[in-house]
Design an enzyme around this catalytic site. Structure first.
Site, PDB file in Angstrom:
ATOM      1  N   CYS A 231      -1.862   8.761   4.433  1.00 47.14           N
ATOM      2  CA  CYS A 231      -1.818   8.410   2.885  1.00 47.14           C
ATOM      3  C   CYS A 231      -3.192   8.514   2.173  1.00 47.14           C
ATOM      4  CB  CYS A 231      -1.650   6.889   2.725  1.00 47.14           C
ATOM      5  SG  CYS A 231       0.136   6.393   3.343  1.00 47.14           S
TER       6      CYS A 231
ATOM      7  N   GLY B 153       0.798  -1.316   0.003  1.00 42.11           N
ATOM      8  CA  GLY B 153      -0.210   0.046   0.152  1.00 42.11           C
ATOM      9  C   GLY B 153       0.618   1.218   0.099  1.00 42.11           C
ATOM     10  N   CYS B 154       0.363   2.262   0.391  1.00 43.82           N
ATOM     11  CA  CYS B 154       0.928   3.332   0.612  1.00 43.82           C
ATOM     12  C   CYS B 154       2.224   3.380   1.227  1.00 43.82           C
ATOM     13  CB  CYS B 154       0.120   4.629   1.403  1.00 43.82           C
ATOM     14  SG  CYS B 154       0.910   6.080   1.613  1.00 43.82           S
ATOM     15  N   PHE B 155       3.546   3.965   0.549  1.00 43.76           N
ATOM     16  CA  PHE B 155       4.691   3.449   1.008  1.00 43.76           C
ATOM     17  C   PHE B 155       5.349   4.241   2.354  1.00 43.76           C
ATOM     18  CE2 PHE B 155       6.183   5.418  -3.478  1.00 43.76           C
ATOM     19  CZ  PHE B 155       6.030   6.757  -2.964  1.00 43.76           C
ATOM     20  N   TRP B 156       4.604   5.424   2.493  1.00 45.70           N
ATOM     21  CA  TRP B 156       5.152   6.313   3.714  1.00 45.70           C
ATOM     22  C   TRP B 156       5.011   5.571   4.914  1.00 45.70           C
ATOM     23  CZ3 TRP B 156       1.489  10.858   2.072  1.00 45.70           C
ATOM     24  CH2 TRP B 156       1.893  11.403   0.929  1.00 45.70           C
TER      25      TRP B 156
END
Length: 157
Positions: free
Chosen positions: A154, A9-12
């Site tokens: 995200c 998913g969102c890499f952050w």
């Protein structure tokens, strides 16, 4: 040092999660698994490049094993939602383990079975286990996003 690549998913948030563990020496977020060379975030977020938002983890195998990293991966996201994590929807947010050799593939498949047998998840694990391809680093403003901005909300782009 060794490397491993995951899409969760969102890499952050995934990057911030992985960085908490001993043996992780370096992380970079980026894009992999698609058909466009040198993609940009603006391209990847459309879902048309085939790439997943991903994290490349550099680690010390004398401190943490590849199997240990796969366990962290399963703790970092919901591996039962196909092409979706939280409010982020699309193939670019898929759950994927990008293996670099047959040993990593076998460990990934074994870990999926172990996590399935634990019965923690109410739905079937849909994580893709796929060969690693070129990894393109994301733009610098995405690197260490949580450290730079104090959050990793995200789904805003």
């Amino acid at each position: 040092m060794a490397t491993a690549i995951f899409g969760a998913g969102c890499f952050w948030g995934v990057e911030a999660f992985f960085e908490r563990f001993e043996g992780i020496t370096h992380t970079r977020v980026g894009y992999t698994g698609g058909h466009v060379e040198n993609p940009t975030y603006e391209q990847v977020k459309t879902g048309t490049t085939g790439h997943a938002e991903a994290i490349r983890v550099e680690y010390d195998p004398e401190v943490i094993t590849y199997g240990g990293l796969v366990n962290i991966f399963f703790e970092a996201h919901d591996p039962t939602t196909k092409n979706k994590q939280g409010i982020d929807v699309g193939h670019q947010y898929r759950s994927a383990i990008f293996y670099q050799d047959e040993a990593e593939k076998a460990i990934a498949e074994e870990k999926i079975q172990q996590w399935t047998n634990k019965g923690i998840f109410k739905r079937r694990i849909v994580t893709e286990v796929t060969p690693a391809r070129d990894f393109y680093e994301a733009e610098e403003y995405h690197q260490k996003y949580a450290q730079k901005n104090g959050s990793f909300a995200c789904g805003i782009g």
